[in-house]
Scaffold this motif. Structure first.
Motif, mmCIF file in Angstrom:
data_model
loop_
_atom_site.group_PDB
_atom_site.id
_atom_site.type_symbol
_atom_site.label_atom_id
_atom_site.label_comp_id
_atom_site.label_asym_id
_atom_site.label_seq_id
_atom_site.Cartn_x
_atom_site.Cartn_y
_atom_site.Cartn_z
ATOM 1 N N ASN A 18 0.827 -1.210 0.000
ATOM 2 C CA ASN A 18 0.000 0.000 0.000
ATOM 3 C C ASN A 18 0.859 1.257 0.000
ATOM 4 O O ASN A 18 0.507 2.265 -0.636
ATOM 5 N N TRP A 233 -8.455 6.254 -1.745
ATOM 6 C CA TRP A 233 -8.906 5.245 -0.791
ATOM 7 C C TRP A 233 -7.770 4.798 0.116
ATOM 8 O O TRP A 233 -7.965 4.026 1.044
ATOM 9 N N ASN A 236 -5.900 -0.584 -1.433
ATOM 10 C CA ASN A 236 -6.915 -1.276 -2.227
ATOM 11 C C ASN A 236 -7.160 -2.685 -1.695
ATOM 12 O O ASN A 236 -7.309 -3.640 -2.460
ATOM 13 N N ASP A 237 -7.203 -2.817 -0.379
ATOM 14 C CA ASP A 237 -7.401 -4.131 0.212
ATOM 15 C C ASP A 237 -8.821 -4.656 0.021
ATOM 16 O O ASP A 237 -9.056 -5.854 0.114
ATOM 17 N N ASP A 238 -9.788 -3.749 -0.233
ATOM 18 C CA ASP A 238 -11.187 -4.178 -0.333
ATOM 19 C C ASP A 238 -11.799 -3.935 -1.706
ATOM 20 O O ASP A 238 -12.995 -4.134 -1.901
ATOM 21 N N GLY A 239 -11.012 -3.497 -2.664
ATOM 22 C CA GLY A 239 -11.514 -3.327 -4.019
ATOM 23 C C GLY A 239 -12.156 -2.001 -4.330
ATOM 24 O O GLY A 239 -12.487 -1.744 -5.493
ATOM 25 N N VAL A 240 -12.345 -1.127 -3.339
ATOM 26 C CA VAL A 240 -13.002 0.154 -3.607
ATOM 27 C C VAL A 240 -12.122 1.037 -4.489
ATOM 28 O O VAL A 240 -12.617 1.723 -5.397
ATOM 29 N N ALA A 242 -10.095 0.003 -6.754
ATOM 30 C CA ALA A 242 -10.223 -0.529 -8.112
ATOM 31 C C ALA A 242 -11.532 -0.090 -8.756
ATOM 32 O O ALA A 242 -11.575 0.237 -9.957
ATOM 33 N N LEU A 243 -12.623 -0.071 -7.983
ATOM 34 C CA LEU A 243 -13.899 0.437 -8.490
ATOM 35 C C LEU A 243 -13.756 1.882 -8.932
ATOM 36 O O LEU A 243 -14.255 2.273 -10.003
ATOM 37 N N SER A 294 -21.988 2.623 -9.357
ATOM 38 C CA SER A 294 -21.594 1.512 -10.219
ATOM 39 C C SER A 294 -21.061 2.055 -11.537
ATOM 40 O O SER A 294 -21.244 3.243 -11.852
ATOM 41 N N GLN A 351 -18.072 2.493 -1.320
ATOM 42 C CA GLN A 351 -17.292 2.977 -0.196
ATOM 43 C C GLN A 351 -18.067 2.960 1.119
ATOM 44 O O GLN A 351 -17.474 3.020 2.191
#
Length: 446
Positions: A18, A233, A236-240, A242-243, A294, A351
Motif C-alpha cells: 500500500n 482510498w 486497495n485491500d477491499d476493491g473500492v 479498483a472500483l 456503479s 465505499q
C-alpha cells in the motif's frame, strides 16, 4: 485526522504494498499540475503561453512550503470547532516518525501528507485558467499564499478532516468534488468578478494557439487522475480503489461522447477542444462520486456532465463574466453535478452502505450533498473575492492595458514561448559575426 483508538491485536501494521502504491499515486497527482499547465497553456493566445505555464508551476513551489510549515496541520490536525484543524507537532513536520502510521491505515503519515500535498498544489492552479492574459505574476503568487491559507486548508478540513462539519454531516466526497473543484471554480468566479474582463472580450478572437498542447495536457490530466481518484482510498485491500479506477475511465469516456454529441448538434462539428474539455468535465464529475456508484452510474454521470458542462461554458457570454478558460463551466459545474448526483446514483455497495434515491435510499444523502456543495461554494466565492479585492486595492491585480495588449509573457517574464527569429534552436546562440564552416556553408546555401 486524530488517531483512531484500536486494540493492540487489531492495530494496523505498515504495508509495503500500500505504501508503494500510494507513492506512485502521489507522483501521478504531481504530474497533473504540469499537465494542467500544458492544457491551459495551449488554450491561450501565443502572447500568454508562458505566463499560463508559470501560474501552475509557481503553485508547486509556494503551496509545498506552506504545507510543510502549517498547511497539513490546519487541514488534518485535531479539530477546532469543526472549522479548522491544528496539531503543533506537525508544524514543520519535524516530530513525525518515519514509520508512524496514518489514522488507522497501513501507510506512513509522511505518505498521506505528501499525497494530500499534491491536491493542495493542484487546486489553486485550477483557478489560474479563469484569469488568463491579465494578472500580475506577483499578485497571483500572493493570492496563492492567501487563498491556500484562508480557503483551501480550512475547506480540506471541513470535507476530509475528522471533526470537520461536512465530514461529520456525512457529505460524500471521495477525492475532491467539493474541496478541490467546487472550491476552485467558485474562487475563479469570485476573482474574475473583481478584476474584470480581458481587453477585447466578446470582440477580439481569443482562440487557442495550440490544440496539440491542449490535447497533450488533457492526456496527462487523464493519466494522473487515476492516482488522484484511486489513490484517495489510501490502499486497495477491499476493491473500492479498483472500483474508483474503473469508474474514472468509464465516466471520462462517457463525458467525451456527451460533450461531442452536444457540440455536433449545437455547432455542427466535433472539435479537439471539445474532446479535451469533455474529458476534463467527466474527470471532475466522477471525482466525488466514483467510490459510491456503479459503472453504469458512472456512465450516466459522465454523459450528464459532458452535456451540461458544454452548455455551461457559454454562460459567460450571456452573463458577461470573463472566465478565460472555462474554469467555472467545467470545474464548478462539473463538481456540483458529480457531488449532487451521488444522492441519486449511490448504490450502497461501494465505499459505504449509503444508497441514493434510485437505489431505495430516498433523498437524505442528496440533502447532505447540497449542504456540502453550497457551503463550500458560498465560502470560497466570498472569501476569494475579498482576497482578490484586497490585493487589487493594494499592489494591484492586473497588468497595465499596454502590457496586456502587447503580451503578458514579455511584460511579466521577459520571454516568449516561441522563437521565430531563426530556423533552428541554436541560431539565437550563434554570434552574428561568427565564421561559417565550409560544411555548414553548403547546408545554408542548399
Amino acid at each position: 485526522m486524530a488517531p483512531a483508538i484500536t486494540l493492540a491485536a487489531d492495530a494496523p501494521t505498515l504495508s509495503a504494498a500500500n505504501t508503494g502504491f500510494m507513492l506512485i499515486c502521489t507522483a501521478l497527482v504531481m504530474l497533473m499540475t504540469p499537465g494542467l499547465a500544458f492544457f491551459y497553456g495551449g488554450m491561450v493566445r501565443v502572447k500568454s503561453t508562458l505566463n499560463m505555464l508559470m501560474m501552475s508551476f509557481i503553485s508547486l513551489g509556494i503551496v509545498t512550503i506552506l504545507w510543510v510549515l502549517y498547511g497539513f496541520s490546519v487541514a488534518f490536525g485535531d479539530d477546532k470547532g469543526s472549522l479548522v484543524g491544528w496539531n503543533s507537532d506537525w508544524v514543520g513536520l519535524s516530530d513525525i516518525g518515519l514509520t508512524e502510521l496514518w489514522d488507522g491505515y497501513t501507510i506512513p503519515v509522511f505518505v498521506f501528507l505528501v499525497f494530500q500535498l499534491m491536491f493542495a498544489v493542484l487546486t489553486p492552479a485550477l483557478i489560474s485558467g479563469a484569469l488568463a492574459d491579465r494578472v500580475k505574476f506577483t499578485a497571483w503568487a500572493l493570492f496563492v499564499v492567501l487563498w491556500a491559507t484562508v480557503v483551501y486548508f480550512p475547506v480540506a478540513h471541513w470535507v476530509w478532516g475528522a471533526g470537520g462539519w461536512a465530514f461529520e454531516l456525512g457529505v460524500i466526497d471521495f477525492a475532491g468534488g467539493t474541496a478541490v473543484h467546487i472550491n476552485a471554480g467558485a474562487a475563479a468566479l469570485g476573482v474574475i468578478l473583481v478584476i474584470g474582463k480581458r481587453i477585447g472580450f466578446k470582440k477580439d478572437p481569443m482562440r487557442p494557439h495550440s490544440l496539440p498542447l491542449v490535447m497533450l495536457g488533457a492526456g496527462l490530466l487523464w493519466f494522473g487522475w487515476f492516482g488522484f481518484n484511486a489513490g484517495s482510498w489510501l490502499g486497495n485491500d477491499d476493491g473500492v480503489g479498483a472500483l474508483m479506477f474503473v469508474n474514472t475511465q468509464v465516466a471520462t469516456g462517457a463525458a467525451v461522447l456527451g460533450w461531442l454529441a452536444y457540440e455536433k448538434i449545437r455547432h455542427g462539428a466535433f472539435t479537439t477542444l471539445g474532446a479535451a474539455s469533455g474529458a476534463v468535465s467527466g474527470l471532475v464529475a466522477i471525482t466525488p462520486a466514483g467510490g459510491a456508484v456503479s459503472p453504469l452510474g458512472a456512465i450516466a454521470i459522465g454523459v450528464i456532465a459532458g452535456v451540461l458542462c458544454a452548455m455551461a461554458v457559454g454562460l459567460k457570454y450571456k452573463f458577461g463574466y470573463d472566465d478565460s478558460l472555462d474554469v467555472v463551466g467545467v470545474h464548478l459545474v462539473g463538481g456540483i453535478l458529480g457531488s449532487l448526483l451521488i444522492g441519486f446514483f449511490a448504490t450502497g455497495k461501494g465505499q459505504s452502505d449509503v444508497a441514493g434515491l434510485f437505489y431505495g435510499g430516498g433523498l437524505d444523502q442528496f440533502w447532505k450533498q447540497c449542504a456540502g456543495v453550497f457551503g463550500v461554494l458560498a465560502y470560497s466565492l466570498v472569501a476569494s473575492a475579498v482576497l482578490a479585492l484586497l490585493i487589487h486595492k493594494t499592489i494591484g491585480m492586473r497588468v497595465s492595458e499596454d502590457e496586456e495588449v502587447a503580451g503578458i509573457d514579455q511584460a511579466e517574464h521577459a520571454e516568449t514561448a516561441y522563437d521565430f527569429s531563426g530556423a533552428g534552436g541554436g541560431a539565437a546562440r550563434t554570434p552574428a559575426n561568427a565564421p561559417i564552416a565550409p560544411a555548414e556553408s553548403k547546408k545554408v546555401d542548399a
